[in-house]
Design an enzyme around this catalytic site. Structure first.
Site, PDB file in Angstrom:
ATOM      1  CG  ASN A 101      39.960  39.989 -48.460  1.00  0.00           C
ATOM      2  OD1 ASN A 101      39.959  39.259 -47.671  1.00  0.00           O
ATOM      3  ND2 ASN A 101      41.219  40.295 -48.653  1.00  0.00           N
ATOM      4  N   GLY A 102      40.799  40.717 -51.553  1.00  0.00           N
ATOM      5  CA  GLY A 102      41.087  40.036 -52.584  1.00  0.00           C
ATOM      6  C   GLY A 102      41.737  40.718 -53.722  1.00  0.00           C
ATOM      7  N   GLY A 123      45.487  43.867 -42.288  1.00  0.00           N
ATOM      8  CA  GLY A 123      46.090  44.858 -43.163  1.00  0.00           C
ATOM      9  C   GLY A 123      46.266  46.114 -42.172  1.00  0.00           C
ATOM     10  CE1 TYR A 141      52.257  35.529 -40.845  1.00  0.00           C
ATOM     11  CE2 TYR A 141      51.002  36.396 -42.495  1.00  0.00           C
ATOM     12  CZ  TYR A 141      51.905  36.529 -41.375  1.00  0.00           C
ATOM     13  OH  TYR A 141      52.384  38.066 -40.763  1.00  0.00           O
ATOM     14  CB  CYS A 188      41.696  43.865 -47.496  1.00  0.00           C
ATOM     15  SG  CYS A 188      43.071  44.811 -48.481  1.00  0.00           S
TER      16      CYS A 188
HETATM   17  P1  AMP Z   1      60.103  35.663 -45.139  1.00  0.00           P
HETATM   18  O1  AMP Z   1      61.097  36.245 -44.003  1.00  0.00           O
HETATM   19  O2  AMP Z   1      60.081  36.237 -46.380  1.00  0.00           O
HETATM   20  O3  AMP Z   1      60.664  34.283 -45.193  1.00  0.00           O
HETATM   21  O4  AMP Z   1      58.616  35.362 -44.394  1.00  0.00           O
HETATM   22  C1  AMP Z   1      58.257  34.466 -43.396  1.00  0.00           C
HETATM   23  C2  AMP Z   1      57.750  34.852 -42.354  1.00  0.00           C
HETATM   24  O5  AMP Z   1      56.810  35.846 -42.626  1.00  0.00           O
HETATM   25  C3  AMP Z   1      56.855  33.942 -41.572  1.00  0.00           C
HETATM   26  O6  AMP Z   1      57.553  33.839 -40.132  1.00  0.00           O
HETATM   27  C4  AMP Z   1      55.463  34.026 -41.731  1.00  0.00           C
HETATM   28  O7  AMP Z   1      55.089  33.910 -40.520  1.00  0.00           O
HETATM   29  C5  AMP Z   1      55.360  35.412 -42.347  1.00  0.00           C
HETATM   30  N1  AMP Z   1      54.686  35.474 -43.359  1.00  0.00           N
HETATM   31  C6  AMP Z   1      54.606  34.588 -44.333  1.00  0.00           C
HETATM   32  N2  AMP Z   1      54.002  34.953 -45.294  1.00  0.00           N
HETATM   33  C7  AMP Z   1      53.383  36.214 -45.173  1.00  0.00           C
HETATM   34  C8  AMP Z   1      52.227  37.146 -45.804  1.00  0.00           C
HETATM   35  N3  AMP Z   1      51.969  36.773 -46.900  1.00  0.00           N
HETATM   36  N4  AMP Z   1      52.191  38.273 -45.223  1.00  0.00           N
HETATM   37  C9  AMP Z   1      52.691  38.505 -43.967  1.00  0.00           C
HETATM   38  N5  AMP Z   1      53.603  37.774 -43.404  1.00  0.00           N
HETATM   39  C10 AMP Z   1      53.950  36.600 -43.964  1.00  0.00           C
END
Ligand code: AMP
Length: 453
Positions: free
Chosen positions: A102-103, A28, A244, A2
């Site tokens: 947030n958390g 979010g 990220y 968040c």
């Molecule tokens: P995945 O498709 O599940 O391997 O997710 C990896 C992709 O999602 C990468 O392109 C990251 O930039 C993005 N990503 C990684 N961690 C998160 C997260 N916690 N929330 C949203 N996007 C994420």
């Protein structure tokens, strides 16, 4: 995950809250809310949806106040529905309170059962309500004292902004998992999850709220307290914010996010002798790492994927099916750039492997000759309990596959991840971090009632 904001001012601040929340929309996208104190009452609006959809001009003009807090939400604990929208607003012993969080708490279930046994009735199922009720239980007029007791109860990750009748309070948990910045603009104090929310108001960033710190703004003055006299800093800033989650323009606990990301790419490219034509970033999160990779390798960066600007973060979609279609809508390969080329594809992280698998398939369809996936973070092997929405361990591709199995599933020619040491070097060791998602070393253990019995 968040985003939170709190502003204390001598003028009406509802528009400022709106703009700041807008700048933190990446933190979010499920719901948002603003609560302001008009001198007497707390007026608020919360709803499902994006900031720009929920708050129209006429809504904002009804929310008048010199002090206020706001929230954008992506659900980690508690489902994605109206009852879990924040800020939470309530009153106790005739005093009004509003709170945004947030958390993720690691002992919310236990505390909830304890409160339910005492007769508390919950309206929602997020851990934030637990915080509010414990705070209210001990709030007899001295917010700092009641917060110190609350902080003894609640365990895990929490950055909070709290609005009382005459004070604005910011709190960061003793590990400082989630970010929280303090800024100032003339007589105005601003607390926000990220720098951008303060920058866009023309404010000056003063510092991070420290882990375990309670900062109170009252009668125009700021005071700082620590939650315990025996407090020892336990700094465990979440490294995934840097990898990220946060925007490139954030600086969290003295580590600039953009510089960190570029460095990760540079370190990853060091000692590699790859025979490729171009570096292609996965937009947007792979850009800084790709620039770093290009700096160190001498390969030029090319825009091999076109991003649809009107799609939000793909990962932030509750079901796998939705995530897959979202990746397709979001990214389309540019065949004029990749056709016949050997491509180094750079992304910030691989979680389930969904994104990279699909991108690689479409890059091949667009004619790429070879694809070398380079990931500017280590493999995510463990779930996060502290607010990053990583799925159950069994869904994390790196938790139950070898490097070769991952390469095969994702469909690239070669694959390489940054190692933990390289990642920490990229922080220049300016802070200590929680990296539990990579090494399983959890700074706070998840607590459920059964474990305590
Ligand atoms: P995945 O498709 O599940 O391997 O997710 C990896 C992709 O999602 C990468 O392109 C990251 O930039 C993005 N990503 C990684 N961690 C998160 C997260 N916690 N929330 C949203 N996007 C994420």
């Amino acid at each position: 995950m968040c985003g939170i904001i709190g502003i204390y001012s001598d003028k009406n601040i509802s528009k400022e809250l709106y703009y700041s929340l807008y700048s933190m929309q990446h933190r979010g996208q499920e719901s948002c809310g603003i609560a302001v104190l008009d001198g007497e009452n707390i007026n608020y609006k919360r709803d499902m949806g994006l900031v720009g959809e929920v708050f129209k001009e006429d809504e904002l003009s009804k929310l008048k106040g010199n002090m206020g807090i706001g929230h954008v939400r992506y659900s980690t604990a508690g489902g994605s529905h109206m009852a879990n929208c924040q800020p939470l607003v309530g009153s106790c012993r005739k005093r009004k309170l509003a709170l945004a969080h947030n958390g993720n708490l690691v002992n919310a279930n236990y505390l909830r059962e304890m409160l339910e046994e005492e007769g508390y009735m919950f309206q929602a199922n997020s851990d934030t309500e637990v915080i509010l009720y414990i705070l209210a239980r001990y709030y007899k007029g001295d917010i700092v004292e009641s917060l110190k007791i609350t902080m003894d109860y609640i365990k895990g990750a929490y950055s909070l902004v709290i609005m009382g009748e005459d004070e604005l309070v910011a709190v960061r948990d003793p590990h400082g998992f989630r970010p929280l910045k303090l800024g100032k603009k003339n007589n105005e104090y601003i607390f926000a999850s990220e720098d951008c929310a303060i920058d866009i108001l023309g404010g000056e960033i003063i510092r991070d709220v420290e882990p375990g710190e309670i900062v109170v703004i009252k009668d125009g003055k700021m005071k700082s307290y620590f939650y315990s006299e025996n407090y020892k800093p336990l700094k465990k800033s979440c490294i995934f914010e840097h990898i990220y989650f946060a925007r490139n323009d954030a600086t969290i606990d003295n580590v600039n996010v953009y510089n960190f990301r570029v460095k990760c790419g540079e370190i990853l490219a060091k000692d590699e002798n790859i025979n490729a034509d171009i570096v292609v970033p996965v937009p947007d999160s792979g850009w800084a790492g790709a620039i770093g990779y290009s700096n160190a390798s001498g390969l030029k960066v090319s825009e091999g994927l076109v991003k649809n600007r009107y799609v939000g973060r793909t990962f932030i979609k509750p079901t796998q099916e939705e995530r897959e279609i979202a990746v397709k809508i979001k990214l389309n390969p540019l065949s004029t750039v990749v056709k016949g080329k050997s491509v180094v594809l750079v992304d910030d992280s691989v979680v389930r492997g969904t994104t990279s698998r699909q991108i690689i398939q479409s890059l091949r369809e667009a004619g790429a000759k070879e694809i070398h996936l380079r990931v500017t973070s280590p493999p995510v092997q463990y779930s996060c309990y502290y607010g990053i929405d990583t799925p159950n361990r069994s869904k994390l591709i790196a938790s139950n596959n070898s490097l070769e199995q991952m390469r095969e599933f994702i469909g690239c020619d070669t694959i390489k991840f940054l190692d933990i040491e390289g990642m920490l070097d990229a922080t220049e060791h300016k802070c200590t971090f929680c990296k539990a998602c990579f090494d399983g070393d959890y700074p706070v253990k998840k607590i459920d009632k059964e474990e305590l019995l």
